[in-house]
Scaffold this active site. Structure first.
Site, PDB file in Angstrom:
ATOM      1  N   HIS A 306       0.857  -1.186   0.000  1.00 51.87           N
ATOM      2  CA  HIS A 306       0.000   0.000   0.000  1.00 51.87           C
ATOM      3  C   HIS A 306       0.885   1.225   0.000  1.00 51.87           C
ATOM      4  O   HIS A 306       1.927   1.239   0.647  1.00 51.87           O
ATOM      5  CB  HIS A 306      -0.901   0.008   1.242  1.00 51.87           C
ATOM      6  N   ASP A 363      -7.971  -5.304   0.319  1.00 51.13           N
ATOM      7  CA  ASP A 363      -8.486  -6.210  -0.703  1.00 51.13           C
ATOM      8  C   ASP A 363      -8.118  -7.665  -0.464  1.00 51.13           C
ATOM      9  O   ASP A 363      -8.644  -8.551  -1.138  1.00 51.13           O
ATOM     10  CB  ASP A 363      -7.960  -5.783  -2.087  1.00 51.13           C
TER      11      ASP A 363
HETATM   12  N1  ACO Z   1       3.984  -8.025  -4.467  1.00 53.02           N
HETATM   13  C1  ACO Z   1       5.339  -8.055  -4.647  1.00 53.02           C
HETATM   14  N2  ACO Z   1       6.113  -6.966  -4.609  1.00 53.02           N
HETATM   15  C2  ACO Z   1       5.521  -5.784  -4.359  1.00 53.02           C
HETATM   16  C3  ACO Z   1       4.133  -5.673  -4.140  1.00 53.02           C
HETATM   17  C4  ACO Z   1       3.356  -6.858  -4.202  1.00 53.02           C
HETATM   18  N3  ACO Z   1       2.035  -6.820  -4.012  1.00 53.02           N
HETATM   19  N4  ACO Z   1       3.803  -4.385  -3.938  1.00 53.02           N
HETATM   20  C5  ACO Z   1       4.948  -3.681  -4.010  1.00 53.02           C
HETATM   21  N5  ACO Z   1       5.990  -4.527  -4.258  1.00 53.02           N
HETATM   22  C6  ACO Z   1       7.408  -4.162  -4.323  1.00 53.02           C
HETATM   23  C7  ACO Z   1       7.744  -3.462  -5.610  1.00 53.02           C
HETATM   24  O1  ACO Z   1       8.187  -4.374  -6.607  1.00 53.02           O
HETATM   25  C8  ACO Z   1       8.845  -2.525  -5.158  1.00 53.02           C
HETATM   26  O2  ACO Z   1      10.030  -3.278  -5.011  1.00 53.02           O
HETATM   27  P1  ACO Z   1      11.484  -2.618  -5.353  1.00 53.02           P
HETATM   28  O3  ACO Z   1      11.660  -1.524  -4.335  1.00 53.02           O
HETATM   29  O4  ACO Z   1      12.441  -3.738  -5.231  1.00 53.02           O
HETATM   30  O5  ACO Z   1      11.353  -2.074  -6.757  1.00 53.02           O
HETATM   31  C9  ACO Z   1       8.430  -2.102  -3.750  1.00 53.02           C
HETATM   32  O6  ACO Z   1       7.636  -3.213  -3.283  1.00 53.02           O
HETATM   33  C10 ACO Z   1       7.626  -0.833  -3.695  1.00 53.02           C
HETATM   34  O7  ACO Z   1       6.534  -0.955  -4.592  1.00 53.02           O
HETATM   35  P2  ACO Z   1       5.882   0.262  -5.376  1.00 53.02           P
HETATM   36  O8  ACO Z   1       5.111  -0.284  -6.542  1.00 53.02           O
HETATM   37  O9  ACO Z   1       6.916   1.302  -5.645  1.00 53.02           O
HETATM   38  O10 ACO Z   1       4.896   0.824  -4.266  1.00 53.02           O
HETATM   39  P3  ACO Z   1       3.669   1.812  -4.532  1.00 53.02           P
HETATM   40  O11 ACO Z   1       3.397   2.511  -3.268  1.00 53.02           O
HETATM   41  O12 ACO Z   1       3.915   2.652  -5.742  1.00 53.02           O
HETATM   42  O13 ACO Z   1       2.462   0.814  -4.923  1.00 53.02           O
HETATM   43  C11 ACO Z   1       0.639  -0.680  -4.721  1.00 53.02           C
HETATM   44  C12 ACO Z   1       1.461   0.437  -4.044  1.00 53.02           C
HETATM   45  C13 ACO Z   1       0.183  -0.227  -6.123  1.00 53.02           C
HETATM   46  C14 ACO Z   1      -0.611  -0.925  -3.888  1.00 53.02           C
HETATM   47  C15 ACO Z   1       1.505  -1.955  -4.819  1.00 53.02           C
HETATM   48  O14 ACO Z   1       1.883  -2.381  -3.532  1.00 53.02           O
HETATM   49  C16 ACO Z   1       0.765  -3.093  -5.543  1.00 53.02           C
HETATM   50  O15 ACO Z   1       0.806  -3.165  -6.780  1.00 53.02           O
HETATM   51  N6  ACO Z   1       0.105  -4.020  -4.789  1.00 53.02           N
HETATM   52  C17 ACO Z   1      -0.668  -5.079  -5.398  1.00 53.02           C
HETATM   53  C18 ACO Z   1      -2.002  -4.564  -5.886  1.00 53.02           C
HETATM   54  C19 ACO Z   1      -2.938  -4.241  -4.758  1.00 53.02           C
HETATM   55  O16 ACO Z   1      -3.154  -5.049  -3.830  1.00 53.02           O
HETATM   56  N7  ACO Z   1      -3.568  -3.071  -4.852  1.00 53.02           N
HETATM   57  C20 ACO Z   1      -4.579  -2.646  -3.871  1.00 53.02           C
HETATM   58  C21 ACO Z   1      -4.062  -1.543  -3.012  1.00 53.02           C
HETATM   59  S1  ACO Z   1      -5.262  -1.070  -1.822  1.00 53.02           S
HETATM   60  C22 ACO Z   1      -6.360  -0.140  -2.704  1.00 53.02           C
HETATM   61  O17 ACO Z   1      -6.024   0.556  -3.625  1.00 53.02           O
HETATM   62  C23 ACO Z   1      -7.762  -0.230  -2.359  1.00 53.02           C
END
Ligand code: ACO
Length: 428
Positions: A306, A363
């Site tokens: 998140h 979620d």
């Molecule tokens: N699984 C594996 N790795 C992940 C995940 C995940 N679910 N989420 C983030 N990471 C990793 C990224 O690869 C990144 O790694 P790095 O630093 O080695 O490059 C690091 O964690 C940071 O991730 P970002 O994408 O930069 O974080 P951001 O804050 O931009 O994204 C998000 C947040 C979009 C929610 C992301 O965690 C994600 O895609 N999660 C899965 C989808 C999800 O569950 N979305 C619902 C969110 S809640 C809502 O909106 C209601």
């Protein structure tokens, strides 16, 4: 503590005021930066950018705190109902008995939609995703109510707000009925808001549909938990679109579209697809977690991570408990829940997730709960939208009353070609 910060670039300096919120959050007010220094800020994804000051929802992502108008989410989920929470978010305080009675009566009164919506849905392809159908139909409401579209007229806004909350359950149910080819059910206004929704989704004209109170309560709680989450992607979309002075319906349609994306609200459907794939492909939870760690954005652990929560999402904790409760009460055994629990246990101890502070989000367990009570997966995100609606509305209204209100219009750092000249087609 200093209430200004000094920024020096070359031989120029500027004092930037520090704005402090009621919970001690601090931010630099950079409004004079461009006019006085010729500089803008660059913040892809707006991770460090406050777009507004807001009195609606407080989140402390490090401590896992969420409050609506100051009230902890745990208290609201335990004691309130979705319509009361809608009132709280939109009007700013919990309603008195009379205020709630009037609000409830007005919402109930407006649930029916124009008969022409049957033709509207009929024109959509059979397999239209209910979220696409919802956004299209909410946008279309503006064509049915041209008399109440002025965002500057408080009476018109109030009528639109009540119409939208009331009609959204009917539109969502029609969107679903269209996708499965069943007749549309008219609202039955002797039922509660949530019971009416369930009746229109699951009922048919052929037999009586009795709403299970356990299911009604769990859906009400899920709607409460989704009701607002400050400046997330869909809410920011609602504010940005609304800042052009377009009507409420068009602004909310934008929010629904933003919510559908798998990185945002669409993740609830993706989580179930992921759990079902693990079950059906015979993969172990550990194998899936290992795959998610490769950094491939198409193989993320859905329902994890998140932008704001760097700790457990408080909504997830409530949903997880609610999920176990409802399955117990209904006597349902869920293989998907078992897989989800195993995934969570592995991931929260794994260095990759610990270092990046990736925890299960709202979620992660909501899809399992919806599945257990028979909500089809293509409706998960539509239920999220129904829950988020009062939050979007409250944020849209707050923006219109904000003395700092301006059309939303970010800047950019241009990196394209410098001056170049048109070449006639025969010379290219
Ligand atoms: N699984 C594996 N790795 C992940 C995940 C995940 N679910 N989420 C983030 N990471 C990793 C990224 O690869 C990144 O790694 P790095 O630093 O080695 O490059 C690091 O964690 C940071 O991730 P970002 O994408 O930069 O974080 P951001 O804050 O931009 O994204 C998000 C947040 C979009 C929610 C992301 O965690 C994600 O895609 N999660 C899965 C989808 C999800 O569950 N979305 C619902 C969110 S809640 C809502 O909106 C209601």
């Amino acid at each position: 503590m200093a209430d200004t910060a000094k920024l020096t670039v070359g031989d120029q300096s500027i004092e930037l005021p520090i704005v402090e919120g009621s919970e001690g959050e601090r931010g630099l007010d950079i409004r004079k930066l461009r006019s006085e220094m010729g500089l803008i800020t660059l913040d892809p994804g707006y991770a460090n950018t406050g777009s507004c000051q807001s009195r609606i929802t407080f989140i402390d992502g490090d401590k896992g705190i969420l409050r609506y108008r100051g009230i902890p989410i745990e208290e609201v989920a335990e004691n309130s109902t979705f319509l009361e929470v809608a009132y709280l978010l939109i009007y700013g305080t919990l309603p008195t008995r009379d205020q709630f009675k009037n609000f409830h009566a007005s919402i109930t009164y407006h649930t029916m939609i124009h008969e022409d919506f049957k033709r509207f849905f009929g024109a959509l392809p059979k397999d239209a995703h209910p979220m696409a159908a919802c956004s299209a139909s909410v946008g279309a409401l503006s064509t049915f109510y041209p008399d109440s579209l002025d965002p500057r007229d408080p009476r018109q806004v109030e009528v639109s707000v009540h119409r939208l909350i009331a009609k959204m359950i009917t539109l969502a149910a029609y969107a679903y009925k269209h996708s499965i080819g069943q007749p549309f059910m008219y609202p039955a206004n002797n039922r509660s808001y949530v019971a009416n929704l369930l009746y229109m989704v699951f009922g048919t004209p052929c037999e009586e549909y009795i709403v299970d109170p356990v299911i009604e309560r769990v859906i009400d709680m899920l709607l409460i938990l989704h009701a607002d989450h400050e400046q997330n992607c869909s809410t920011s979309a609602v504010r940005l679109v609304g800042s052009s002075m377009v009507n409420l319906f068009s602004s909310i349609a934008a929010g629904i579209n933003a919510l559908r994306g798998p990185s945002h609200g669409g993740a609830n459907q993706e989580v179930i697809n992921m759990l079902a794939a693990i079950r059906d492909e015979g993969m172990t939870a550990r194998q899936f977690v290992e795959r998610a760690k490769r950094g491939d954005p198409t193989a993320r652990l859905m329902g994890f991570g998140h932008r704001v929560y760097k700790n457990f999402d408080p909504r997830m904790k409530i949903i997880k408990k609610g999920c176990f409760d409802v399955l117990g009460k209904l006597g349902v055994h869920s293989k998907l829940l078992e897989i989800a629990v195993e995934l969570e246990e592995i991931a929260i101890k794994d260095d990759y997730f610990v270092e990046r502070k990736l925890y299960p989000n709202v979620d992660f367990y909501s899809g399992v709960t919806y599945t257990a009570i028979g909500i089809p997966s293509n409706m998960f995100t539509a239920f999220f939208a129904l829950g988020r609606l009062p939050g979007w509305i409250a944020q849209w209204m707050e923006m219109h009353h904000d003395p700092d209100f301006k059309i939303g219009r970010p800047r950019q750092i241009y990196t394209g070609p410098t001056l170049t000249h048109y070449v006639p087609i025969e010379e290219r």
